[in-house]
Design a protein around this motif. Structure first.
Motif, PDB file in Angstrom:
ATOM      1  N   UNK A 295       5.615  -1.697 -13.475  1.00 21.72           N
ATOM      2  CA  UNK A 295       4.356  -1.751 -13.589  1.00 21.72           C
ATOM      3  C   UNK A 295       3.749  -3.122 -13.256  1.00 21.72           C
ATOM      4  N   UNK A 296       4.422  -4.089 -13.898  1.00 20.59           N
ATOM      5  CA  UNK A 296       3.956  -5.811 -13.687  1.00 20.59           C
ATOM      6  C   UNK A 296       4.295  -5.851 -12.213  1.00 20.59           C
ATOM      7  N   UNK A 297       5.282  -5.412 -11.574  1.00 15.47           N
ATOM      8  CA  UNK A 297       5.422  -5.792 -10.099  1.00 15.47           C
ATOM      9  C   UNK A 297       4.244  -5.129  -9.436  1.00 15.47           C
ATOM     10  N   UNK A 298       4.062  -3.939  -9.410  1.00 17.05           N
ATOM     11  CA  UNK A 298       2.835  -3.119  -9.042  1.00 17.05           C
ATOM     12  C   UNK A 298       1.509  -4.030  -9.138  1.00 17.05           C
ATOM     13  N   UNK A 299       1.243  -4.171 -10.374  1.00 17.23           N
ATOM     14  CA  UNK A 299      -0.048  -5.203 -10.571  1.00 17.23           C
ATOM     15  C   UNK A 299       0.074  -6.269  -9.620  1.00 17.23           C
ATOM     16  N   UNK A 300       1.149  -7.042  -9.879  1.00 17.85           N
ATOM     17  CA  UNK A 300       1.098  -8.064  -9.012  1.00 17.85           C
ATOM     18  C   UNK A 300       0.899  -8.041  -7.438  1.00 17.85           C
ATOM     19  N   UNK A 301       1.658  -7.020  -7.063  1.00 18.47           N
ATOM     20  CA  UNK A 301       1.458  -6.812  -5.559  1.00 18.47           C
ATOM     21  C   UNK A 301       0.221  -6.515  -5.234  1.00 18.47           C
ATOM     22  N   UNK A 302      -0.574  -5.533  -6.105  1.00 20.76           N
ATOM     23  CA  UNK A 302      -2.043  -4.992  -5.758  1.00 20.76           C
ATOM     24  C   UNK A 302      -2.884  -6.481  -5.830  1.00 20.76           C
ATOM     25  N   UNK A 303      -2.528  -7.307  -6.643  1.00 20.58           N
ATOM     26  CA  UNK A 303      -3.603  -8.324  -7.038  1.00 20.58           C
ATOM     27  C   UNK A 303      -3.305  -9.406  -5.853  1.00 20.58           C
ATOM     28  N   UNK A 304      -1.919  -9.519  -5.354  1.00 21.30           N
ATOM     29  CA  UNK A 304      -1.693 -10.442  -4.155  1.00 21.30           C
ATOM     30  C   UNK A 304      -2.095  -9.768  -3.110  1.00 21.30           C
ATOM     31  N   UNK A 305      -2.210  -8.677  -2.751  1.00 25.53           N
ATOM     32  CA  UNK A 305      -2.773  -8.218  -1.167  1.00 25.53           C
ATOM     33  C   UNK A 305      -4.339  -8.237  -1.463  1.00 25.53           C
ATOM     34  N   UNK A 306      -4.798  -8.280  -2.631  1.00 27.38           N
ATOM     35  CA  UNK A 306      -6.043  -8.182  -2.734  1.00 27.38           C
ATOM     36  C   UNK A 306      -6.807  -9.377  -2.320  1.00 27.38           C
TER      37      UNK A 306
END
Length: 499
Positions: A295-306
């Motif tokens: 879950x943390x990895x998915x959130x981090x990737x979403x915020x990074x690409x955002x």
């Protein structure tokens, strides 16, 4: 059609690598350097920057969000047909974009059509490379995936020069014509394994052939003549015609032999089995998302690409808006960032193989460094400063090479396909939303300063979330120095999902 040991890790496999590299180079060259086209679209269509940004965000985000569908197409139809079809989509979308009457049509032709074609190319090239390599698979995939970065570097300069010589319409037509060569690359992709669609057709044909061969023929059809080979000839012709003819009527003939009641029972049984498969798939995805690290990895990737993807689209317009340069330079900032990303992929891939380096924390560090670079973009008041920040941001954006390793570390190799599909959905969502959000900030404030402060802040937030939620005291399932035991696998479905 199977694979022998001498067919793997060499021979024709290197021709596959060259063809796959060329296919990614031709397909992703224009989308990855879309920042050069963005100022031209603003001038041509006179729309807001938020609305125009949807073109560049969709062309990358669509392929990521729909990666499970793209992988399924490759699994069912094979890499060669999918690459041919994707070449038509990419070339057709680029040529249609040259005649786009408004920004809405451009969003469809360039953003969706070209984006979906790129997603299909990526899935097909990774899958066929996986089939031909085992022990050298990492090296082969590394060479193939650098085609996108090399394409961005060359296409950024090429598109800039073509716009000067032939205008925006002529540039898109020429780039679209060049993209037709993706279909030529497909000619080298000789499959080592029959795709799922052909296996199903072959199984259905064998069942139909068996039923018709063992069925008692009428006496008039035998035509037995003494001392003549007429019977054998007619029999051979019948079987040949039967073997080369695949007709959808076979399924109707087979189901028609059953009575109505038993046929309905069979249909209900098939539907029930499909429902059970879907239930297992959804349950498996739910189990993956129960993992705190995932879950943390998915959130981090979403915020990074955002936050980190918008500079690919806006960085040239930032330089022109701030008066740092009148027009796009001979070597655009997009090209500089593409080469830095290529170097970053290779360097980070080497670092993560060092035993005492934790892959998750290495990824968190790259996200944190990229966030700091974004915060410094509004402060840079010279073109050289923007070039330096573009190199830093591009290098740490090479952390995409770590995603498959970290996903395997968290969920294991058996669940890599589903987990990577979930992860790419989050990454694609951030990619699609990031540029329009930054564009809306500019339309609201008439400055990029607040937009990049927002982008840098969300990227830093992603780094903090990933670091905190994966600490040993918070997540005891994955100790800091726990490294996965990798095994070579001949399954290409897992690699196809990385697309």
């Amino acid at each position: 059609m199977g694979r022998s040991a001498n067919e793997l890790d060499g021979g024709w496999g290197w021709a596959i690598v060259v063809a796959s590299f060329a296919a990614q180079f031709l397909a992703f060259g224009s989308p990855q350097s879309v920042g050069v086209l963005y100022p031209e679209w603003l001038h041509t269509y006179q729309q807001g920057k938020g609305m125009t940004a949807w073109v560049g965000s969709l062309v990358i985000g669509v392929g990521l969000v729909l990666s499970p569908i793209c992988s399924a197409c490759v699994d069912n139809f094979g890499a060669r047909p999918v690459t041919i079809f994707s070449g038509i989509m990419v070339a057709g979308g680029l040529m249609l974009s040259a005649f786009a009457p408004n920004i809405e049509f451009l969003i469809f032709s360039y953003g969706i059509v070209v984006g979906l074609g790129c997603g299909l190319v990526f899935a097909a090239t990774l899958t066929i490379t996986c089939q031909y390599f085992d022990k050298r698979r990492g090296l082969a995939l590394g060479i193939v995936t650098t085609g996108t970065s090399v394409g961005a570097f060359i296409y950024a300069t090429a598109q800039n020069e073509l716009i000067v010589l032939y205008g925006l319409e002529g540039c898109l037509l020429i780039i679209g014509a060049v993209a037709l060569n993706v279909m030529a690359c497909a000619g080298f992709m000789r499959p080592l394994e029959l795709p799922g669609y052909y296996l199903k057709q072959k199984a259905a044909l064998e069942r139909s052939t068996e039923d018709q061969i063992f069925e008692k023929p009428p006496l008039d059809d035998l035509k037995i003549t003494t001392g003549s080979s007429e019977t054998t000839t007619e029999k051979t012709i019948t079987v040949k015609e039967l073997l080369i003819t695949i007709d959808a009527k076979d399924l109707t003939v087979q189901t028609g032999k059953k009575s109505g009641f038993f046929s309905e029972l069979g249909v209900m049984k098939v539907i029930k089995e499909k429902q059970q498969d879907y239930s297992k798939y959804i349950h498996s995805m739910a189990e993956i998302m129960q993992d705190q690290s995932m879950v943390a990895f998915c959130i981090a990737l979403f915020l990074f690409t955002l936050g980190a993807f918008p500079p690919v689209l806006f960085i040239e317009d930032v330089a022109q808006s701030e008066g740092l340069i009148e027009e796009v330079s001979v070597i655009p900032l997009v090209s500089i960032g593409a080469i830095a990303t290529c170097i970053g992929k290779l360097a980070l891939g080497i670092l993560v193989d060092i035993k005492w380096i934790n892959g998750i924390y290495l990824y968190a560090f790259t996200v944190f460094a990229a966030g700091l670079a974004l915060l410094f973009i509004p402060i840079a008041k010279s073109y050289v400063g923007l070039q330096i920040l573009t190199v830093i941001l591009g290098f740490f954006s090479g952390n995409w090479s770590l995603t498959s390793y970290i996903t395997t570390k968290i969920v294991g190799l058996d669940k890599l396909t589903q987990a990577h599909g979930i992860l790419m959905f989050f990454g694609g969502s951030g990619t699609m939303l990031g540029p329009p959000v930054v564009g809306w900030f500019f339309d609201w404030t008439q400055s990029y300063d607040l937009a990049f402060y927002f982008s840098g802040s969300v990227v830093l937030l992603g780094a903090v979330i990933l670091t905190v939620l994966t600490l040993p005291c918070w997540n005891r399932k994955h100790p800091e120095n726990d490294r996965p035991d990798f095994q070579y696998t001949y399954s290409c479905d897992k690699v196809a999902s990385v697309a």
